[in-house]
Enzyme design. Structure first.
Site, PDB file in Angstrom:
ATOM      1  N   SER A 139       0.830  -1.233  -0.420  1.00  0.00           N
ATOM      2  CA  SER A 139       0.285   0.020  -0.340  1.00  0.00           C
ATOM      3  C   SER A 139       0.918   1.612   0.135  1.00  0.00           C
ATOM      4  O   SER A 139       2.311   1.368   0.353  1.00  0.00           O
ATOM      5  CB  SER A 139      -1.206   0.464   1.651  1.00  0.00           C
ATOM      6  OG  SER A 139      -1.615   0.668   1.362  1.00  0.00           O
TER       7      SER A 139
ATOM      8  N   TYR B 254      -1.635  -0.593  10.703  1.00  0.00           N
ATOM      9  CA  TYR B 254      -2.151  -1.407   9.904  1.00  0.00           C
ATOM     10  C   TYR B 254      -1.220  -1.084   8.240  1.00  0.00           C
ATOM     11  O   TYR B 254      -0.533  -1.802   7.627  1.00  0.00           O
ATOM     12  CB  TYR B 254      -3.257  -1.064   9.136  1.00  0.00           C
ATOM     13  CG  TYR B 254      -3.131  -0.859   7.455  1.00  0.00           C
ATOM     14  CD1 TYR B 254      -4.194  -2.771   7.078  1.00  0.00           C
ATOM     15  CD2 TYR B 254      -3.802  -0.393   6.751  1.00  0.00           C
ATOM     16  CE1 TYR B 254      -4.100  -2.925   6.177  1.00  0.00           C
ATOM     17  CE2 TYR B 254      -3.406  -0.997   5.028  1.00  0.00           C
ATOM     18  CZ  TYR B 254      -3.710  -1.640   5.024  1.00  0.00           C
ATOM     19  OH  TYR B 254      -3.584  -1.750   3.334  1.00  0.00           O
TER      20      TYR B 254
ATOM     21  N   LYS C 209       1.961  -3.954   6.698  1.00  0.00           N
ATOM     22  CA  LYS C 209       2.135  -4.027   5.545  1.00  0.00           C
ATOM     23  C   LYS C 209       4.373  -3.594   4.870  1.00  0.00           C
ATOM     24  O   LYS C 209       4.760  -3.975   4.564  1.00  0.00           O
ATOM     25  CB  LYS C 209       1.305  -3.062   4.244  1.00  0.00           C
ATOM     26  CG  LYS C 209       0.007  -2.698   4.404  1.00  0.00           C
ATOM     27  CD  LYS C 209      -0.160  -4.141   4.009  1.00  0.00           C
ATOM     28  CE  LYS C 209      -1.514  -4.505   3.800  1.00  0.00           C
ATOM     29  NZ  LYS C 209      -1.858  -6.041   3.147  1.00  0.00           N
TER      30      LYS C 209
HETATM   31  P1  NAD Z   1     -11.771  -7.002   1.122  1.00  0.00           P
HETATM   32  O1  NAD Z   1     -11.336  -6.624   2.697  1.00  0.00           O
HETATM   33  O2  NAD Z   1     -12.578  -6.778   0.029  1.00  0.00           O
HETATM   34  O3  NAD Z   1     -10.705  -8.008   0.510  1.00  0.00           O
HETATM   35  C1  NAD Z   1      -9.961  -8.824   1.772  1.00  0.00           C
HETATM   36  C2  NAD Z   1     -10.156 -10.309   1.840  1.00  0.00           C
HETATM   37  O4  NAD Z   1      -9.488 -11.160   2.565  1.00  0.00           O
HETATM   38  C3  NAD Z   1     -11.611 -10.180   1.820  1.00  0.00           C
HETATM   39  O5  NAD Z   1     -12.472 -11.181   1.582  1.00  0.00           O
HETATM   40  C4  NAD Z   1     -11.772 -11.460   3.552  1.00  0.00           C
HETATM   41  O6  NAD Z   1     -12.748 -12.134   4.145  1.00  0.00           O
HETATM   42  C5  NAD Z   1     -10.404 -11.815   3.495  1.00  0.00           C
HETATM   43  N1  NAD Z   1      -9.497 -12.342   4.378  1.00  0.00           N
HETATM   44  C6  NAD Z   1      -8.842 -11.343   5.355  1.00  0.00           C
HETATM   45  N2  NAD Z   1      -8.365 -12.206   6.118  1.00  0.00           N
HETATM   46  C7  NAD Z   1      -8.477 -13.305   5.987  1.00  0.00           C
HETATM   47  C8  NAD Z   1      -8.015 -14.613   6.525  1.00  0.00           C
HETATM   48  N3  NAD Z   1      -7.407 -15.084   8.010  1.00  0.00           N
HETATM   49  N4  NAD Z   1      -8.027 -16.053   5.599  1.00  0.00           N
HETATM   50  C9  NAD Z   1      -8.277 -15.635   4.593  1.00  0.00           C
HETATM   51  N5  NAD Z   1      -8.997 -14.806   3.992  1.00  0.00           N
HETATM   52  C10 NAD Z   1      -8.960 -13.443   4.517  1.00  0.00           C
HETATM   53  O7  NAD Z   1      -9.949  -5.672   0.993  1.00  0.00           O
HETATM   54  P2  NAD Z   1      -9.311  -5.172  -0.301  1.00  0.00           P
HETATM   55  O8  NAD Z   1      -9.606  -3.594  -0.880  1.00  0.00           O
HETATM   56  O9  NAD Z   1     -10.077  -5.881  -1.560  1.00  0.00           O
HETATM   57  O10 NAD Z   1      -7.616  -5.107   0.016  1.00  0.00           O
HETATM   58  C11 NAD Z   1      -6.982  -6.451  -0.419  1.00  0.00           C
HETATM   59  C12 NAD Z   1      -5.818  -6.093  -0.274  1.00  0.00           C
HETATM   60  O11 NAD Z   1      -5.251  -4.786  -0.885  1.00  0.00           O
HETATM   61  C13 NAD Z   1      -5.418  -6.426   1.574  1.00  0.00           C
HETATM   62  O12 NAD Z   1      -4.123  -6.718   1.664  1.00  0.00           O
HETATM   63  C14 NAD Z   1      -5.058  -4.856   1.407  1.00  0.00           C
HETATM   64  O13 NAD Z   1      -4.239  -4.436   2.711  1.00  0.00           O
HETATM   65  C15 NAD Z   1      -4.496  -4.027   0.346  1.00  0.00           C
HETATM   66  N6  NAD Z   1      -4.611  -2.710   0.233  1.00  0.00           N
HETATM   67  C16 NAD Z   1      -6.052  -2.289  -0.204  1.00  0.00           C
HETATM   68  C17 NAD Z   1      -6.163  -1.155  -0.658  1.00  0.00           C
HETATM   69  C18 NAD Z   1      -7.987  -0.551  -0.758  1.00  0.00           C
HETATM   70  O14 NAD Z   1      -7.989   0.730  -0.196  1.00  0.00           O
HETATM   71  N7  NAD Z   1      -9.026  -0.799  -0.835  1.00  0.00           N
HETATM   72  C19 NAD Z   1      -4.934   0.138  -1.043  1.00  0.00           C
HETATM   73  C20 NAD Z   1      -3.651  -1.098  -0.306  1.00  0.00           C
HETATM   74  C21 NAD Z   1      -3.963  -1.581  -0.206  1.00  0.00           C
HETATM   75  C1  WQD Z   2      -9.278  10.547   1.081  1.00  0.00           C
HETATM   76  C2  WQD Z   2      -9.334  11.762   1.272  1.00  0.00           C
HETATM   77  C3  WQD Z   2     -10.040  12.035   2.801  1.00  0.00           C
HETATM   78  C4  WQD Z   2     -14.028  10.295   4.529  1.00  0.00           C
HETATM   79  C5  WQD Z   2      -6.899   4.749   2.965  1.00  0.00           C
HETATM   80  C6  WQD Z   2      -5.821   4.059   3.712  1.00  0.00           C
HETATM   81  C7  WQD Z   2      -4.751   3.396   3.010  1.00  0.00           C
HETATM   82  C8  WQD Z   2      -4.508   2.742   1.941  1.00  0.00           C
HETATM   83  C9  WQD Z   2      -6.013   3.231   0.782  1.00  0.00           C
HETATM   84  C10 WQD Z   2      -5.296   0.410   2.280  1.00  0.00           C
HETATM   85  C11 WQD Z   2      -8.459  12.035   2.283  1.00  0.00           C
HETATM   86  C12 WQD Z   2     -11.119  12.338   2.450  1.00  0.00           C
HETATM   87  C13 WQD Z   2     -12.558  10.443   3.344  1.00  0.00           C
HETATM   88  C14 WQD Z   2     -15.274  10.872   4.275  1.00  0.00           C
HETATM   89  C15 WQD Z   2     -13.023  12.568   3.130  1.00  0.00           C
HETATM   90  N1  WQD Z   2      -5.624   1.170   1.820  1.00  0.00           N
HETATM   91  N2  WQD Z   2     -12.326  11.825   3.189  1.00  0.00           N
HETATM   92  N3  WQD Z   2     -14.632  12.170   3.744  1.00  0.00           N
HETATM   93  O1  WQD Z   2      -6.908   7.497   3.562  1.00  0.00           O
HETATM   94  O2  WQD Z   2      -6.288   7.969   0.980  1.00  0.00           O
HETATM   95  O3  WQD Z   2      -6.461   5.653   2.362  1.00  0.00           O
HETATM   96  O4  WQD Z   2      -7.272   3.625   1.536  1.00  0.00           O
HETATM   97  O5  WQD Z   2      -3.983   0.733   1.868  1.00  0.00           O
HETATM   98  O6  WQD Z   2      -3.652   2.977   3.732  1.00  0.00           O
HETATM   99  O7  WQD Z   2      -5.550   4.552   4.516  1.00  0.00           O
HETATM  100  O8  WQD Z   2      -8.424   7.082   2.029  1.00  0.00           O
HETATM  101  O9  WQD Z   2     -10.681   7.200   1.010  1.00  0.00           O
HETATM  102  O10 WQD Z   2     -10.551   7.540   3.397  1.00  0.00           O
HETATM  103  O11 WQD Z   2      -9.932   8.800   2.358  1.00  0.00           O
HETATM  104  O12 WQD Z   2     -13.185  13.698   2.903  1.00  0.00           O
HETATM  105  O13 WQD Z   2     -16.265  10.684   4.874  1.00  0.00           O
HETATM  106  O14 WQD Z   2     -11.197  11.631   1.095  1.00  0.00           O
HETATM  107  O15 WQD Z   2      -9.364  12.904   4.210  1.00  0.00           O
HETATM  108  O16 WQD Z   2      -8.539  13.055   2.234  1.00  0.00           O
HETATM  109  P1  WQD Z   2      -7.213   7.318   2.494  1.00  0.00           P
HETATM  110  P2  WQD Z   2      -9.860   7.770   2.051  1.00  0.00           P
END
Ligand code: NAD
Ligand code: WQD
Length: 340
Positions: A125, A150, A154
């Site tokens: 991330s 979190y 990562k």
């Molecule tokens: P999500 O929660 O929709 O998907 C994660 C999936 O993993 C879920 O279906 C959950 O049931 C499953 N899971 C969690 N723990 C588990 C376990 N112990 N065993 C088996 N399954 C398990 O999340 P997402 O948004 O699809 O994110 C996927 C990955 O990407 C994560 O590693 C997250 O940290 C990373 N990521 C997400 C974002 C984002 O903004 N969505 C940004 C950067 C990184």
């Molecule tokens: C985006 C912008 C908020 C909600 C998060 C995790 C990051 C990564 C991606 C996993 C920010 C603003 C949000 C609201 C708002 N995930 N906002 N009103 O915080 O950039 O990143 O998701 O790895 O680790 O921290 O994403 O969508 O929460 O926010 O104004 O109700 O929107 O302040 O500027 P963020 P976000």
């Protein structure tokens, strides 16, 4: 070629399974459904018109993880999405996050070594950059102190894979993809982001407000040092992000790849402010969104966006969708979900 997709029932995983199948791979989903539902598997199957093997398994439990891998030891690669991802929840329950996000990664890599599955793509991330001082951030930019357990999980995941790549006891070759802010949904509107409870993230909060599920969006801060005062992020369409995983696998198997551990930013390389996202949503939906300016949210940074040249060149990847495509597809998904 068989690919195990952990967390394949989740938001990014489900979109990636579709792109893998489209590209001719055989995908198997490992998920405990802790943050997703079984209906996602049938939705994926109806989009791909293929049966997708599904294994309900908690990967943080080593024996369960081992049994699941044992059933699919003919796989050639793993894409590891399974993790917990809520920043505020991780602050409240750090052990839950370290146990799952680190424990599952250790269990999976142990199984990959045991069953000689050589390739791993890891979900990292942009949060690993912390409050970066120089923008855009490059893969070589420093990892700064994380703002949450979190984020730390990562960073630790990345260090762990890097260390593993340098020892003889492991044969795993891995890539960490550092996602920026994935939003949007598949064009069918049949799969998309489904947060539990009140969304933390901007896009689902916007679509739920427009759908009448939430009363009002709070814009967290309009006094940042940015052109319109609201915070800037690098939003990336989830389908573009999904395709990057397929490209990473192709790259890892090619002659071009000669390192055992590599990192790639996956962002569009362009920042958009909160207000720009709201305006895009209003433009594509024709809805006037109910929002108010609220104080800054604790732990938020002002701006971050990716330097994505290395990814684009090396993985032969580029984003196909713009911000309006992202907000439009997110809205189509929300409307379909709520029968609007
Ligand atoms: P999500 O929660 O929709 O998907 C994660 C999936 O993993 C879920 O279906 C959950 O049931 C499953 N899971 C969690 N723990 C588990 C376990 N112990 N065993 C088996 N399954 C398990 O999340 P997402 O948004 O699809 O994110 C996927 C990955 O990407 C994560 O590693 C997250 O940290 C990373 N990521 C997400 C974002 C984002 O903004 N969505 C940004 C950067 C990184
Ligand atoms: C985006 C912008 C908020 C909600 C998060 C995790 C990051 C990564 C991606 C996993 C920010 C603003 C949000 C609201 C708002 N995930 N906002 N009103 O915080 O950039 O990143 O998701 O790895 O680790 O921290 O994403 O969508 O929460 O926010 O104004 O109700 O929107 O302040 O500027 P963020 P976000």
């Amino acid at each position: 070629m068989k690919v195990i997709v952990t967390g394949g029932a989740g938001y990014i995983g489900s979109h990636t399974v579709i792109e893998l199948v489209n590209a001719g791979y055989e995908a198997v989903i490992f998920d405990d459904l802790s943050n997703s539902s079984a209906s996602m598997i049938s939705r994926i199957e109806s989009i791909t018109k293929k049966e997708i093997p599904f294994c309900k398994v908690d990967l943080s439990q080593s024996s369960e993880c081992n049994d699941a891998f044992n059933d699919h030891k003919d796989a050639s690669a793993v894409i590891h999405f399974a993790a917990f991802k809520s920043v505020p929840e991780s602050v409240q329950y750090p052990s839950k996050y370290y146990k799952n996000n680190i424990g599952s990664l250790i269990n999976i890599t142990n199984c990959m070594d045991e069953f000689q599955i050589p390739l791993l793509v890891f979900s990292s991330s942009c949060t690993v950059y912390g409050d970066a001082q120089e923008l855009p951030v490059k893969e070589t930019s420093p990892m700064l102190p994380p703002n949450s357990p979190y984020g730390h999980s990562k960073q630790l995941g990345e260090y762990f894979l890097k260390n593993l790549s340098s020892v003889n006891s492991s044969q795993i070759k891995s890539i960490a993809l550092r996602y920026f802010n994935p939003i949007g949904a598949h064009e069918s509107g049949d799969i998309g982001e489904l947060p539990n409870g009140i969304p933390n993230n901007l896009m689902p909060y916007i679509t739920q407000t427009a759908a009448g599920v939430r009363q009002e969006l709070s814009v967290y801060g309009d006094d940042y040092d940015t052109p319109d005062g609201t915070a800037i992020r690098d939003y990336i369409h989830v389908v573009d992000l999904a395709v990057a995983h397929v490209k990473a696998l192709v790259y890892m198997r090619s002659d071009k790849s000669n390192q055992d551990y590599e990192i790639f930013n996956v962002g569009a390389g362009k920042g958009s402010s909160v207000m720009e996202v709201i305006l895009s949503f209003e433009r594509v939906s024709g809805i006037s969104l109910n929002y108010k300016i609220a104080p800054r949210r604790d732990g938020d940074i002002s701006s971050i966006y990716a330097e994505s040249t290395h990814t684009k060149k090396t993985l032969d990847w580029s984003e196909q969708y713009d911000l309006d495509d992202m907000t439009r597809s997110a809205w189509i998904w929300e409307k379909k979900l709520r029968d609007l």
